[in-house]
Motif scaffolding. Structure first.
Motif, mmCIF file in Angstrom:
data_model
loop_
_atom_site.group_PDB
_atom_site.id
_atom_site.type_symbol
_atom_site.label_atom_id
_atom_site.label_comp_id
_atom_site.label_asym_id
_atom_site.label_seq_id
_atom_site.Cartn_x
_atom_site.Cartn_y
_atom_site.Cartn_z
ATOM 1 N N LEU A 419 -10.923 9.682 4.101
ATOM 2 C CA LEU A 419 -11.786 8.817 3.385
ATOM 3 C C LEU A 419 -11.244 7.935 2.400
ATOM 4 C CD1 LEU A 419 -14.622 11.183 1.878
ATOM 5 C CD2 LEU A 419 -14.463 9.964 3.108
ATOM 6 N N GLN A 420 -9.859 7.689 2.626
ATOM 7 C CA GLN A 420 -9.084 6.044 2.053
ATOM 8 C C GLN A 420 -9.919 5.361 3.231
ATOM 9 O OE1 GLN A 420 -4.946 7.558 2.840
ATOM 10 N NE2 GLN A 420 -4.853 9.094 1.721
ATOM 11 N N PRO A 421 -8.582 4.032 1.770
ATOM 12 C CA PRO A 421 -8.325 3.822 0.891
ATOM 13 C C PRO A 421 -9.022 4.347 -0.488
ATOM 14 C CG PRO A 421 -9.160 1.484 1.286
ATOM 15 C CD PRO A 421 -9.258 2.564 2.530
ATOM 16 N N PHE A 422 -8.273 4.423 -1.409
ATOM 17 C CA PHE A 422 -8.924 5.013 -2.916
ATOM 18 C C PHE A 422 -7.574 5.467 -3.458
ATOM 19 C CE2 PHE A 422 -9.149 8.961 -0.864
ATOM 20 C CZ PHE A 422 -8.373 9.165 -1.668
ATOM 21 N N PRO A 423 -7.044 5.025 -4.923
ATOM 22 C CA PRO A 423 -5.959 4.625 -6.235
ATOM 23 C C PRO A 423 -5.912 6.489 -6.010
ATOM 24 C CG PRO A 423 -8.009 4.326 -7.211
ATOM 25 C CD PRO A 423 -8.757 4.212 -5.689
ATOM 26 N N VAL A 463 -2.148 -9.836 -13.938
ATOM 27 C CA VAL A 463 -2.704 -8.377 -12.763
ATOM 28 C C VAL A 463 -0.824 -7.698 -12.150
ATOM 29 C CG1 VAL A 463 -3.762 -6.919 -11.366
ATOM 30 C CG2 VAL A 463 -4.555 -8.588 -12.764
ATOM 31 N N SER A 464 -0.567 -9.280 -11.112
ATOM 32 C CA SER A 464 0.387 -8.723 -10.762
ATOM 33 C C SER A 464 1.380 -8.573 -11.701
ATOM 34 C CB SER A 464 0.844 -9.414 -9.081
ATOM 35 O OG SER A 464 0.970 -10.734 -9.913
ATOM 36 N N THR A 465 2.275 -8.600 -11.996
ATOM 37 C CA THR A 465 3.173 -8.599 -13.097
ATOM 38 C C THR A 465 3.160 -8.199 -14.771
ATOM 39 O OG1 THR A 465 2.943 -10.962 -14.043
ATOM 40 C CG2 THR A 465 3.712 -10.735 -12.090
ATOM 41 N N GLY A 466 2.235 -7.826 -14.859
ATOM 42 C CA GLY A 466 2.403 -6.523 -16.235
ATOM 43 C C GLY A 466 2.069 -7.553 -17.450
ATOM 44 N N TRP A 764 -8.278 -0.975 -6.304
ATOM 45 C CA TRP A 764 -7.457 -0.237 -7.534
ATOM 46 C C TRP A 764 -8.254 -0.654 -8.590
ATOM 47 C CZ3 TRP A 764 -3.343 -5.111 -7.592
ATOM 48 C CH2 TRP A 764 -2.561 -5.552 -6.147
ATOM 49 N N VAL A 765 -7.685 0.203 -10.013
ATOM 50 C CA VAL A 765 -8.737 0.454 -11.013
ATOM 51 C C VAL A 765 -8.018 0.684 -12.217
ATOM 52 C CG1 VAL A 765 -8.429 3.023 -10.961
ATOM 53 C CG2 VAL A 765 -10.348 2.418 -11.668
ATOM 54 N N PHE A 777 -4.355 1.824 -11.529
ATOM 55 C CA PHE A 777 -3.686 2.761 -10.107
ATOM 56 C C PHE A 777 -3.937 1.814 -9.213
ATOM 57 C CE2 PHE A 777 -5.071 4.859 -14.469
ATOM 58 C CZ PHE A 777 -4.199 6.228 -14.303
ATOM 59 N N THR A 778 -2.998 2.473 -8.213
ATOM 60 C CA THR A 778 -3.652 2.018 -7.044
ATOM 61 C C THR A 778 -3.299 2.876 -5.603
ATOM 62 O OG1 THR A 778 -0.729 1.082 -6.803
ATOM 63 C CG2 THR A 778 -2.902 -0.129 -7.343
#
Length: 778
Positions: A419-423, A463-466, A764-765, A777-778
């Motif tokens: 069932l992927q993809p999921f975080p 989001v990508s760098t924090g 992602w969540v 979470f990715t």
């Protein structure tokens, strides 16, 4: 006959049929004769006798019909037998009879009026002792109705005055048999259905019945015409019957014509009918009746007690259930047990302190060198008594064991790796807040993230760098409470606005991140607004709109509009098109939910009455529906028709959060009693499936826009990601499979994860919690 003797004679059985005397026949008037308040006038017996003789002389000049008319005027009713007597009597006898009846009637009326003064109640005659008509029994006046209606009542009907006619007492079959043996008139006794009384038939009645049964005239066999019940019978007016057609050959026959030809030629119509029946038999349309076999003709006897023919199943169920045997003694109960079964002193003290129900053994193992030294068991009588109580007090029932493999009871679900993809793993931790982070939101492009905390700050993250790209600290002087309750990014990609709920104020902020053209167009649209006269006059204001001037310091931080509410705002949510947004005030009563329009800068209250404490609201992604979640129910309102569309039963104690599927036909609801409920709006108003994966309260739930994923955040510090596939086939139920438990947040102040949001385009969540961190979470 003298008047005294007439007054003293017993009244005839027909004297009390009529209830009164006509006023025209009494002397002068009823009040002058006797009114009840005056004394009775002195009228001598000779005057009464003279008046009666005068009436007799007048009546003697008339015929029988005039006599009957005189009887009707005097208020008397005569039966058929009395009229027959009058018709056969002579003139002298007729005068004497009329004299007696008229005088007796006047006397009885005077006595009756006198009784009304002296006595309040007089004895009434029994209506069953007489019959006023021989044609119809009018004692029971219920009419032509089934008398079975009175089967359960003690009465059988009502008389002409409305009194109940009680049923006569009836005996049982034994009394009926004794009456049949002892009563010689039993064979001629019949029961009157209208009154319930037994009537003995006379000889004339029996003769009448026999004539009717033999198809004769009812009175043709009567010996005496005068004794017949029907005086108007015309039986003797007919000549004797002569049988013209006899078996004897007469000289002059009645008919002498020759026989017809059809009497000895076969009928062609019968031939056609028989031919049709033969054809129907050949074609199978008409089937002959089957003759009964000898076995069917024999009488079928059966056994009264079917013990021999009883089936094995019923015999097994009726079989005696023996008492369960007592367990055999183990090694611990031996007089010389092995040393590993003996208890130490510490174990003995622990055994003594335990409750008798909690003890594993109800005795202490002891060791003796020989069997002769074993003393008597102290609890022998107690255990025997308890055993006897178990034998006769405890019911015994056979248990049918079902040989089922436990693995067959588990539903067959696909494996998570299919069932992927999921975080699955934690990627980035966003740190910077100093207090609980309550709410987060992602912009439509997925590049920026906004968070609100209890420290009164709103931070914008890449989001990508924090990295924290921008931080806004709210002032507590004008806005009240510092706690940021909710943030929501406008879902429209051409509008760069973030709605922030803090205290009683909703702030619209332009963060100035991303495409400069989008941010400039947003400011130009907000500044170009000009209110019309119609909107500014005569309408109730639910929220105060105020814009921030360019000279204000807050304008540099991105503040554009302020909406002041009467109560504290707990949630703010946007419509899919980005022009409308709703705010929730749980303590606002009838103003708990307000809908605001950004282009016109006006607010409206969709509800007039309070539906309960509103927890959260959401707009339908496609249709003009509004979901309103209270503590126990979720109401779906149609905004165009302005009516309630559905009411969902959540089956939980307190709803905490809600999310709507991108298709709009399914929603999930989280509650503080650790439940997550999936609703299919097309199927039922009750949960399609309820998940109890979390051990503590569920704080937030969320759907992914593109992937078949949904997540739930709880106070137990976990985020559970589930696969929720919704099929286009309406006959196929949604597939719900838990795929991953994401851990990483620490529990602080009994609070765990407070909010979770999916990335708009990636699987992602994001989650935020009481540990002041935001995690991806990715």
């Amino acid at each position: 006959m003298s008047s005294k003797s007439r007054s003293k004679r017993k009244p005839d059985q027909f004297d009390f049929v009529d209830k009164g005397v006509n006023d025209s026949d009494s002397s002068e008037s009823e009040e002058s004769v006797y009114s009840g308040l005056e004394e009775e006038p002195d009228t001598s017996e000779e005057d009464q006798e003279q008046s009666s003789n005068q009436s007799d002389n007048d009546s003697s000049d008339n015929d029988d019909d005039e006599d009957i008319t005189l009887d009707d005027k005097s208020g008397l009713e005569l039966s058929t037998e009395q009229r027959k007597e009058l018709s056969t009597a002579s003139d002298d006898e007729l005068n004497e009879i009329n004299d007696q009846r008229y005088t007796g009637n006047v006397k009885s009326q005077n006595r009756k009026q006198q009784k009304q003064i002296t006595v309040k109640t007089a004895d009434r005659p029994d209506e069953y002792d007489y019959d006023s008509s021989d044609e119809e029994d009018i004692r029971n006046t219920v009419g032509n109705i089934p008398l079975e209606w009175y089967r359960e009542y003690p009465h059988i009907g009502y008389d002409i005055e409305g009194n109940r006619l009680l049923k006569p007492e009836k005996g049982d079959q034994l009394d009926e048999f004794l009456n049949k043996m002892d009563n010689p008139n039993y064979w001629r006794t019949v029961t009157n259905k209208m009154t319930g009384q037994n009537v003995v038939l006379s000889k004339e009645d029996l003769g009448l019945i026999q004539n009717l049964q033999s198809s004769k005239h009812p009175d043709s066999m009567a010996e005496n015409y005068q004794s017949s019940k029907h005086p108007d019978s015309m039986a003797e007016n007919y000549q004797p019957w002569i049988d013209f057609f006899t078996h004897e050959k007469m000289i002059h026959p009645v008919t002498n014509h020759p026989q017809h030809k059809r009497s000895f030629i076969p009928s062609k119509w019968e031939k056609l009918k028989v031919g049709q029946m033969v054809h129907a038999l050949k074609m199978g349309w008409m089937k002959p009746t089957k003759a009964k076999t000898e076995e069917e003709e024999e009488e079928n006897f059966y056994m009264l007690w079917k013990e021999d023919e009883e089936s094995e199943i019923t015999r097994r169920y009726r079989a005696h259930l023996p008492a369960p045997k007592m367990p055999l003694p183990s090694h611990a109960e031996s007089y010389n047990p092995p040393p590993e079964y003996l208890l130490t002193k510490e174990e003995e003290e622990k055994w003594q302190n335990m409750e008798p129900e909690e003890r594993r053994m109800n005795f202490l193992p002891q060791k003796y060198p020989s069997l002769r030294l074993v003393p008597a068991y102290k609890r022998f009588i107690n255990e025997r008594f308890e055993r006897c109580l178990d034998l006769y007090l405890c019911p015994r029932k056979p248990k049918i064991r079902m040989n089922i493999n436990p693995e067959d009871l588990i539903p067959k679900l696909p494996k998570p790796r299919d069932l992927q993809p999921f975080p699955t793993a934690q990627a980035i931790v966003y740190r910077g807040h100093s207090d609980i982070v309550r709410t987060i939101s992602v912009d439509p492009t997925g590049q920026w993230l906004v968070s609100g905390s209890d420290d009164g700050s709103v931070r914008f993250w890449e989001v990508s760098t924090g990295r924290c790209m921008k931080s806004i600290t709210m002032e507590t002087g004008s806005l009240g409470n510092m706690c940021i309750r909710s943030v929501a990014w406008n879902p429209h990609p051409d509008v760069s606005l973030v709605a922030i709920a803090m205290g009683q104020t909703v702030i619209l902020v332009n963060p100035g991140l991303g495409d400069k053209m989008v941010t400039n167009n947003t400011d130009n649209v907000l500044h170009s607004f000009s209110p019309t006269e119609e909107e500014s006059m005569g309408k109730k204001v639910y929220a105060d709109w105020s814009s921030i001037d360019t000279s204000d310091k807050r304008f540099e931080n991105g503040f554009r509009l302020l909406l002041q509410h009467p109560k504290e705002v707990s949630q703010v949510t946007w419509h899919g098109r980005g022009d409308y947004f709703a705010s929730v005030m749980p303590k606002g009563d009838s103003m708990s939910v307000l809908i605001h329009q950004l282009s016109r800068r006006r607010s409206q209250n969709p509800f007039n009455k309070s539906k309960g404490m509103v927890q959260c609201v959401l707009f339908h992604p496609v249709r003009p529906f509004l979901f309103v979640a209270t503590q126990r129910y979720v109401r779906v309102y149609n905004l165009l028709k302005q009516e309630l569309s559905k009411k969902l039963m959540t089956n939980c104690k307190w709803v905490s959060s809600m999310a709507v599927h991108s298709g709009g036909d399914n929603i999930i609801i989280g509650s503080y009693d650790c439940r997550l409920s999936w609703f299919d709006l097309d199927v039922s108003t009750k949960p399609y499936q309820t998940l109890r994966h979390h051990k503590r309260a569920v704080r937030a739930v969320n759907y992914h826009r593109k992937y078949p994923l949904f997540a739930s955040a709880s106070d137990d510090g976990t985020v559970i990601v589930c696969h929720g596939m919704v099929y286009n086939d309406l006959l196929k139920n949604p597939l719900i499979v838990p795929v991953k438990i994401l851990k990483g947040h620490a529990i602080s102040h009994d609070l765990g994860v407070l909010d979770c949001v999916f990335h708009p385009s990636q699987p992602w969540v994001f989650s935020c919690g009481a540990d002041t961190t935001i995690r991806l979470f990715t």
